[in-house]
Motif scaffolding. Structure first.
Motif, PDB file in Angstrom:
ATOM      1  N   TRP A  27       0.860  -1.170   0.000  1.00 35.70           N
ATOM      2  CA  TRP A  27       0.000   0.000   0.000  1.00 35.70           C
ATOM      3  C   TRP A  27       0.898   1.222   0.000  1.00 35.70           C
ATOM      4  CZ3 TRP A  27      -0.168   2.936   4.715  1.00 35.70           C
ATOM      5  CH2 TRP A  27       0.487   2.348   5.785  1.00 35.70           C
ATOM      6  N   MET A  28       0.362   2.345  -0.395  1.00 35.51           N
ATOM      7  CA  MET A  28       1.165   3.561  -0.485  1.00 35.51           C
ATOM      8  C   MET A  28       1.266   4.218   0.890  1.00 35.51           C
ATOM      9  SD  MET A  28       2.296   3.800  -3.505  1.00 35.51           S
ATOM     10  CE  MET A  28       1.967   3.252  -5.160  1.00 35.51           C
ATOM     11  N   VAL A  29       2.470   4.223   1.418  1.00 34.44           N
ATOM     12  CA  VAL A  29       2.734   4.799   2.736  1.00 34.44           C
ATOM     13  C   VAL A  29       3.024   6.290   2.557  1.00 34.44           C
ATOM     14  CG1 VAL A  29       4.287   4.751   4.729  1.00 34.44           C
ATOM     15  CG2 VAL A  29       3.614   2.614   3.621  1.00 34.44           C
ATOM     16  N   ARG A  30       2.327   7.100   3.328  1.00 33.38           N
ATOM     17  CA  ARG A  30       2.498   8.550   3.241  1.00 33.38           C
ATOM     18  C   ARG A  30       2.868   9.169   4.584  1.00 33.38           C
ATOM     19  NH1 ARG A  30      -1.336   7.154  -0.457  1.00 33.38           N
ATOM     20  NH2 ARG A  30      -0.904   7.815  -2.580  1.00 33.38           N
ATOM     21  N   SER A  31       3.266   8.313   5.515  1.00 32.13           N
ATOM     22  CA  SER A  31       3.776   8.807   6.796  1.00 32.13           C
ATOM     23  C   SER A  31       4.826   7.816   7.283  1.00 32.13           C
ATOM     24  CB  SER A  31       2.633   8.935   7.811  1.00 32.13           C
ATOM     25  OG  SER A  31       3.127   9.416   9.041  1.00 32.13           O
ATOM     26  N   PHE A  32       6.005   8.344   7.556  1.00 34.59           N
ATOM     27  CA  PHE A  32       7.130   7.501   7.949  1.00 34.59           C
ATOM     28  C   PHE A  32       7.655   7.943   9.311  1.00 34.59           C
ATOM     29  CE2 PHE A  32       7.027   7.787   3.358  1.00 34.59           C
ATOM     30  CZ  PHE A  32       7.170   6.475   2.961  1.00 34.59           C
ATOM     31  N   ASN A  33       8.175   6.965  10.093  1.00 31.50           N
ATOM     32  CA  ASN A  33       8.860   7.361  11.305  1.00 31.50           C
ATOM     33  C   ASN A  33      10.317   7.636  10.962  1.00 31.50           C
ATOM     34  OD1 ASN A  33      10.456   4.953  11.700  1.00 31.50           O
ATOM     35  ND2 ASN A  33       8.644   3.927  12.522  1.00 31.50           N
ATOM     36  N   SER A  34      11.079   8.091  11.922  1.00 31.14           N
ATOM     37  CA  SER A  34      12.446   8.551  11.649  1.00 31.14           C
ATOM     38  C   SER A  34      13.500   7.447  11.723  1.00 31.14           C
ATOM     39  CB  SER A  34      12.806   9.678  12.607  1.00 31.14           C
ATOM     40  OG  SER A  34      12.729   9.207  13.945  1.00 31.14           O
ATOM     41  N   THR A  35      13.086   6.201  11.943  1.00 30.31           N
ATOM     42  CA  THR A  35      14.048   5.107  12.025  1.00 30.31           C
ATOM     43  C   THR A  35      14.813   4.986  10.702  1.00 30.31           C
ATOM     44  OG1 THR A  35      12.548   3.922  13.501  1.00 30.31           O
ATOM     45  CG2 THR A  35      14.324   2.634  12.475  1.00 30.31           C
ATOM     46  N   PRO A  36      16.149   5.017  10.755  1.00 30.26           N
ATOM     47  CA  PRO A  36      16.919   4.888   9.512  1.00 30.26           C
ATOM     48  C   PRO A  36      16.712   3.513   8.865  1.00 30.26           C
ATOM     49  CG  PRO A  36      18.323   5.617  11.334  1.00 30.26           C
ATOM     50  CD  PRO A  36      17.003   5.214  11.924  1.00 30.26           C
ATOM     51  N   VAL A  37      16.758   3.487   7.564  1.00 28.96           N
ATOM     52  CA  VAL A  37      16.659   2.236   6.810  1.00 28.96           C
ATOM     53  C   VAL A  37      18.080   1.719   6.605  1.00 28.96           C
ATOM     54  CG1 VAL A  37      15.950   1.178   4.629  1.00 28.96           C
ATOM     55  CG2 VAL A  37      14.557   2.993   5.643  1.00 28.96           C
ATOM     56  N   PRO A  38      18.355   0.480   7.015  1.00 31.81           N
ATOM     57  CA  PRO A  38      19.703  -0.062   6.821  1.00 31.81           C
ATOM     58  C   PRO A  38      20.106  -0.050   5.345  1.00 31.81           C
ATOM     59  CG  PRO A  38      18.401  -1.494   8.251  1.00 31.81           C
ATOM     60  CD  PRO A  38      17.455  -0.475   7.681  1.00 31.81           C
ATOM     61  N   ASP A  39      21.356   0.313   5.096  1.00 32.28           N
ATOM     62  CA  ASP A  39      21.855   0.375   3.718  1.00 32.28           C
ATOM     63  C   ASP A  39      21.671  -0.932   2.967  1.00 32.28           C
ATOM     64  OD1 ASP A  39      22.581   3.029   3.879  1.00 32.28           O
ATOM     65  OD2 ASP A  39      24.686   2.616   4.326  1.00 32.28           O
ATOM     66  N   GLU A  40      21.840  -2.065   3.668  1.00 32.45           N
ATOM     67  CA  GLU A  40      21.712  -3.349   2.961  1.00 32.45           C
ATOM     68  C   GLU A  40      20.299  -3.545   2.413  1.00 32.45           C
ATOM     69  OE1 GLU A  40      21.702  -4.112   7.442  1.00 32.45           O
ATOM     70  OE2 GLU A  40      23.088  -3.141   6.072  1.00 32.45           O
ATOM     71  N   LYS A  41      19.289  -3.000   3.092  1.00 31.48           N
ATOM     72  CA  LYS A  41      17.917  -3.106   2.571  1.00 31.48           C
ATOM     73  C   LYS A  41      17.734  -2.210   1.347  1.00 31.48           C
ATOM     74  CE  LYS A  41      15.578  -4.612   6.739  1.00 31.48           C
ATOM     75  NZ  LYS A  41      14.246  -5.132   6.931  1.00 31.48           N
TER      76      LYS A  41
END
Length: 189
Positions: A27-41
């Protein structure tokens, strides 16, 4: 597991979801929390994207990865003030390198194949994000010239979509789909 051109070939990861489950969770997410996304992902998302089909196997996509807060803010403004672009820890602008498609297909490659092929790669990014436990959205409403200027894109490279990736800060709202029976036509319209 054999690796070719940085891409693993072999068995599917035991943590990978069933494909239908991935589709149902997208689904289209239009609100994100501030947790960084790991580079490997992020790199897995990009590695999967380049597996998309393309006309003549010309692979007319390029990607601009953006993490800088000011650049994301400027992209959000260029995308009709869609502020959630700023919230996403990672923004990837999928670009159609029209010159690659033009080499074989001329004007049709520039106006059609390069964009369709880049859209295929974008969809794979959205699905991979879900499979990696992330949320994502595709934004196609933006001022092309402004996005090109912000990112310093060459003349033959056209922004096709802004893909926002991160951990969702919202729950999905299920939207009804048009029944399949109304969408499938047999033999002719």
């Amino acid at each position: 597991m054999e690796e070719q051109n940085g891409i693993s070939r072999g068995t599917v990861s035991p943590i990978a979801m069933d494909f239908e489950k991935v589709l149902l969770k997208r689904w289209m997410v239009r609100s994100f929390n501030s947790t960084p996304v790991p580079d490997e992902k992020v790199w897995k998302i990009l590695r999967n994207a380049i597996r998309a089909p393309s006309a003549g196997h010309l692979q007319p996509w390029d990607f601009v990865m953006v993490k800088d807060a000011d650049t994301k803010r400027r992209l959000a403004r260029a995308a009709l003030n869609q502020s959630f672009i700023e919230e996403a820890p990672v923004v990837i602008v999928a670009c159609a390198n029209t010159r690659r498609s033009a080499t074989r297909y001329g004007e049709r490659g520039v106006r059609f194949y390069s964009l369709i092929d880049t859209a295929f790669a974008s969809l794979i990014m959205l699905l991979t994000a879900v499979n990696e436990g992330l949320g994502a959205s595709f934004v196609g409403a933006f001022h092309d010239e402004e996005v090109s200027k912000i990112l310093g894109l060459p003349d033959q490279v056209r922004p096709a979509g802004i893909i926002n990736i991160g951990y969702p800060n919202e729950k999905p709202a299920r939207l009804d789909r048009i029944p399949l029976e109304k969408l499938v036509h047999h033999e002719k319209w």
